[in-house]
Design an enzyme around this catalytic site. Structure first.
Site, PDB file in Angstrom:
ATOM      1  CB  THR B  82      41.050  36.550  47.500  1.00 21.91           C
ATOM      2  OG1 THR B  82      40.649  36.409  46.142  1.00 21.91           O
ATOM      3  CG2 THR B  82      42.307  37.332  47.603  1.00 21.91           C
ATOM      4  CB  THR B 158      42.899  33.576  38.655  1.00 21.33           C
ATOM      5  OG1 THR B 158      43.096  34.991  38.666  1.00 21.33           O
ATOM      6  CG2 THR B 158      41.736  33.211  39.541  1.00 21.33           C
ATOM      7  CG  ASP B 159      47.625  36.769  37.428  1.00 20.20           C
ATOM      8  OD1 ASP B 159      46.405  36.883  37.203  1.00 20.20           O
ATOM      9  OD2 ASP B 159      48.420  37.722  37.479  1.00 20.20           O
ATOM     10  CE  LYS B 235      43.167  35.652  34.979  1.00 20.45           C
ATOM     11  NZ  LYS B 235      43.882  36.259  36.102  1.00 20.45           N
TER      12      LYS B 235
END
Lengths: 612, 414
Positions: B82, B158-159, B235
């Site tokens: 996004t 991002t996952d 992450k």
């Protein structure tokens, strides 16, 4: 100030009241809903805010104007701050306690609750919300205010950050639950605005669950007059000022309309041409102009005398233009209606006007700053000058001290609202709505206290609206005489407060225990404040009574009185009944606080009768 | 009666006549956006169709896009992140933008950094990524570099960004920077990290860098992005802006904001160090298992027939004694088993404790300091490129793309 016939002017006003709810936690996080001392912050977060365009290409005009400068905001954080508050985590579910309170208040106004609460995001990019939006949800519609006005909506909202300095905010206030009450534009005079605001405030306080103190309630007022425009005035904090704010807004709109008529009569015009006039001021003595990198000027044809015309006490059309210019980061403007002044000479003004080809009837505005800021500010000034020829612009304004207002931003529209996608709707079932109990209004309480407890009207009102109301009601429920409780709250606690002991620090339990001791005859009512004071110093109630005022029995009193009377037999015989007063004074000096004065009077009376 | 999306509706509620636009009509309830902007949800029975209002369709002039011919050329490959998005304020839906026009309209600052080519090989949530998509993505990056771009920006959810970044890192030898970038906070919020991350990634894309990195917020502040080596990043937070952190090393670079100054560490691979080569074979029949106390050894049976298995073991690289026989059975049947650790940092060493020595005897290969997920990606790549066990062992234990947190392994492995 002249007062107007407001109804004849077609004045319409509505208010929006924002009241902080006294919940333990914030609206969308589990952190405590308390205001912190900003000097005790233990962290800072730095962020830019940016307006996202919508699918339709719409950007809310208010949001767009706030974001005109790319600004880096600093947020103070505390040991009570969580990730939701610094926009690093999705919100927790809507605080059910806060919703319950809002529903309770909605019920008090006989409103209809929505079957589902849908949280929305209201875009605010002035820096006061770390996310760039404020979460808000409609809760109920269509209510009634004491038959004089209607309430359009009641919403639940999160409060915004408090501004510490220009671009520095403190997140402690962010997320404190607020109720927002919006009335219809039903008020026709400034006094009605005051009365409606007061009534709503009273209703809110009747719950006993709203925060109190400066800044915990804020009124926004929407005002318009015929041919004027809707203007929203933000952040009126004191109820006493609200009518004055409305009066001054009406005055401002009338003045702007008069200016408009005059401009039309003069065939005034604004062509928007901007000139560099830095060279005019190379040798100026004006401190501000001397320092400036660039000075730009523009001519407002036919505006002479009107830019300097007062439209509110201490504010002129020129102040309005300056408000717009300040959006570009300049500190203000100069206009020829106020010059020569501020170190600008008559000669410089003449050269300025000549350079720009301005005649006697024209006004010249100059701005001193960097080239970029000057250009931006000039555009805003030209925009505002053009508006002057059309009358009153629709605006959001902020309140200044005394009740005048300054331009803040354009009115916000619906384009700034969109769904809060991180939260699920919250159902309000008919069963839940039916189960919500509403409290007695404080005005009703006042009447009841007077009627049931024999308090005089003033005392009844004072108690009902006091922060010690719950203490009063509890004490009375526990069987203590209402008049005595009221006197304790307003005399004894005040005595302590005068002695530097804040009444808030005294636990209700202690006050009730002392009052019960008095009622049982263990202490005199005159000693209440001294006993409490001893308790606060760490004594138990019994110790305090023993130390401050060991109770005096009727028999001990009689012995004492007989002694005193015996020493003054001649005097008493000569004065007869008139001796009661002076002798009473002597006795009280010995026993004050240890036995009820009424008993002293009785016993003394009996003893005197024996002699006279 | 039912109402369709965008229909004007009147709602009779609370004794009022309200006006709004229908957003959805589901299960007897209509969600209406009132003219005030608030959404309310009321039973369909309370709604009536309102006369269509003649609203002229908003015309937004498409400004002709000017790209500065003097600026370097970058490729933006969107996979569904996004980074540049618009919001439907009616529904709150966020749609990601992938054309140059859309992206530059959203983030005008980008026009001053480079010229852009854009492509979108797929548009998915990153949890739906898979190894076949890593290959498709790597080939797209390769093609763009062949086409002459000076850097490639990959926008990514991002996952699973670190898996994709590691995969591209192993499959591609690149002379130019390949920057993975995403956003942690939704693009509709004025506070979103998407714009700053995007600008920083473009700045990194035109910098001296010559390797695959992840570009995300360095701290919670909007003041700098970190450039993390693709094989040493994780992450570490579900929602924070600075969720991505280099593990066992410092980031290879930083980009200041809003200045956009790129600072590289001494060991950053610089532009032009390597030529352009593509090794895009992957053995996808590989798995990753997180061991837990009391794990039933039968769990390992699920991996029987797999070509490769990475175990994230405890501490120095252990599973319980009961599982060792099952591990031995897997390796005996030809599954290549690599041991990594659940610990955030440090190396596996299966020579200290008996369980470890038993695991080595069972044919387990030590994965050094590789992060388990990176070891999985690498194992797929290694087994895709060699079928000889000794080659695979050597490659798994050689620091190929900085996947080990220090360089000592290189000498010993070769």
């Amino acid at each position: 100030m002249t007062d107007f016939d407001y109804e004849a002017l077609g004045m319409k006003a509505g208010i929006e009241i924002h009241q902080q709810l006294n919940t333990k936690e914030k609206l969308f996080s589990y952190t405590p809903a308390i205001i912190r001392d900003s000097s005790k912050h233990n962290g800072e977060v730095r962020r830019f805010l940016r307006v996202a365009t919508s699918e339709m290409g719409d950007v809310d005009r208010a949001a767009k104007e706030e974001a005109m400068q790319a600004r880096l905001f600093t947020y103070y954080t505390y040991d009570t701050t969580d990730l939701v508050e610094i926009d690093e985590q999705p919100p927790a579910p809507l605080n059910p306690d806060a919703l319950h309170l809002v529903l309770m208040i909605a019920k008090m106004f006989h409103m209809t609750p929505l079957p589902q609460i849908h949280p929305m995001r209201k875009m605010i990019v002035d820096g006061s919300a770390t996310s760039g939006f404020q979460r808000t949800a409609l809760v109920a519609l269509n209510g009634e205010i004491d038959k004089i006005c209607r309430i359009e909506t009641v919403a639940i909202e999160e409060d915004a950050c408090q501004r510490v300095a220009d671009q520095v905010f403190s997140v402690d206030r962010l997320g404190i639950p607020l109720i927002e009450i919006t009335t219809t534009p039903c008020m026709k005079t400034p006094e009605q605005v005051h009365d409606v605001a007061q009534y709503i405030g009273m209703t809110l306080r009747s719950t006993g669950r709203v925060k109190r103190g400066l800044g915990t309630i804020r009124q926004d007022v929407n005002v318009s007059i015929r041919d004027g425009a809707r203007v929203e005035i933000k952040g009126v904090q004191e109820l006493d000022l609200i009518a004055e704010v409305v009066r001054r807004e009406v005055q401002r709109q009338l003045s702007l309309l008069a200016i408009k008529d005059e401009l039309i009569a003069r065939s005034a015009r604004v062509n928007g041409d901007v000139y560099d006039v830095t060279s005019v001021f190379v040798k100026t003595q004006s401190q501000i102009l001397k320092k400036a990198k660039t000075i730009l000027g523009t001519v407002l044809y036919g505006f002479a005398g009107l830019v300097g015309m007062e439209i509110q006490p201490g504010r002129r059309l020129g102040s309005e233009m300056a408000d717009y210019a300040k959006k570009c980061g300049v500190s203000g403007l100069f206009h020829t209606d106020e010059l020569p002044a501020y170190g600008v000479t008559k000669k410089e003004v003449a050269i300025l006007k000549e350079t720009l080809g301005a005649c006697q009837n024209d006004a010249v505005i100059i701005i001193a700053a960097t080239e970029q800021k000057c250009q931006c500010a000039m555009q805003m000034i030209v925009r505002r000058a053009k508006m002057a020829m059309e009358g009153v612009p629709e605006e959001t304004r902020k309140m200044l001290q005394g009740g005048c207002t300054a331009y803040m931003r354009p009115l916000s529209g619906a384009a700034r609202m969109y769904p809060e996608t991180d939260l699920l709707p919250v159902p309000v079932t008919p069963e839940y709505w039916a189960s919500i109990a509403t409290p007695e209004l404080l005005t009703d309480k006042t009447e009841r206290f007077a009627a049931e407890y024999g308090l005089d009207a003033g005392m009844a009102h004072q108690i009902a609206f006091s922060e010690k109301l719950s203490l009063f009601e509890r004490a009375v429920a526990e069987g203590i005489r209402p008049v005595f409780v009221a006197r304790t709250i307003f005399a004894s606690l005040k005595e302590l407060s005068r002695a530097g002991i804040s009444p808030e620090t005294i636990p209700d339990d202690s006050v009730i225990a002392v009052m019960k001791a008095v009622e049982a005859g263990h202490a005199a009512k005159e000693a209440v404040s001294e006993i409490l004071s001893a308790c606060i110093r760490g004594m138990t109630l019994d110790e305090a009574i023993a130390a401050v005022a060991p109770a005096f029995s009727r028999e001990e009193l009689r012995v004492l009185i007989r002694g005193i009377v015996a020493e003054r037999v001649d005097y008493i015989k000569s004065r007869g009944n008139a001796a009661l007063g002076p002798v009473m004074g002597v006795v009280m000096k010995e026993v004050r606080g240890r036995i009820d004065g009424k008993i002293v009077s009785e016993v003394l009376d009996e003893e005197l009768r024996r002699i006279v | 009666m039912t109402f369709s999306n965008n229909n004007p509706v009147n709602v009779a509620f609370a004794g009022l006549e309200l006006h709004g636009t229908c957003i959805s009509d589901i299960n007897g309830n209509v969600l209406v956006k009132l003219s005030s902007g608030y959404n309310i949800c009321v039973p369909t029975s309370l709604c009536t169709q309102a006369p269509e209002r003649a609203v002229p369709p908003a015309v937004h002039e498409a400004e002709p896009l000017k790209q500065d011919a003097n600026l370097p050329l970058l490729a933006i490959i969107s996979t569904g992140g996004t980074i540049a998005s618009t919001v439907d304020y009616r529904t709150g839906a966020v749609s990601s933008k992938s054309t140059v026009e859309d992206i530059i309209k959203s983030i005008p600052e980008l026009a001053g950094i480079a010229r852009y080519r854009t492509l979108q090989p797929f548009n998915i949530l990153s949890e739906n990524m898979n190894p076949a998509m890593w290959q498709k993505l790597t080939r797209a990056v390769y093609d763009e570099i062949v086409a002459g771009v000076g850097g490639v920006i990959v926008t990514h959810g991002t996952d699973t960004m670190l898996y994709s970044a590691a995969a591209v890192s192993f499959m591609l030898e690149t002379p130019v920077p390949v920057i993975f970038v995403g956003a942690q906070r939704s693009a509709d919020r004025p506070s979103s990290d998407n714009v700053m991350n995007a600008i920083c990634s473009m700045k990194a894309g035109v910098s001296d860098l010559g390797e695959v990195v992840v570009c995300m917020h360095a701290t919670t502040d909007d003041v700098a992005c970190s450039l993390h080596r693709a094989t040493r990043v994780r992450k570490n937070h579900t929602s924070r802006r600075d969720a991505f952190q280099s593990i066992g090393r410092t980031p290879v670079g930083t980009v200041s904001y809003p200045e956009g100054t790129v600072t590289l560490e001494d060991d950053a691979v610089v532009r032009g160090t390597y030529g352009l080569r593509l090794f895009d074979r992957l053995e996808m029949h590989c798995g990753l298992l997180q061991y837990y106390p009391g794990m039933n050894p039968d769990v390992l049976d699920a991996f029987s027939g797999y070509t490769g298995l990475v175990i994230a073991g405890t501490g120095l690289g252990h599973v319980n004694t009961d599982s060792i026989a099952k591990v031995a059975a897997l390796t005996a049947a030809g599954t290549f088993v690599v041991m990594t650790s659940q610990c955030q940092s440090g190396e596996v060493c299966d020579r200290v404790y008996e369980t470890g020595r038993d695991l080595l005897a069972a044919g387990v290969i030590e994965g050094g300091s590789m992060l388990p997920e990176v070891a999985l990606v690498k194992l797929m790549w290694v087994l895709g490129n060699t079928t000889r066990r000794e080659d695979a062992v050597r490659m798994m234990q050689t620091n190929l793309k900085g996947e080990f947190d220090h360089d000592l392994w290189r000498g010993r492995g070769e």
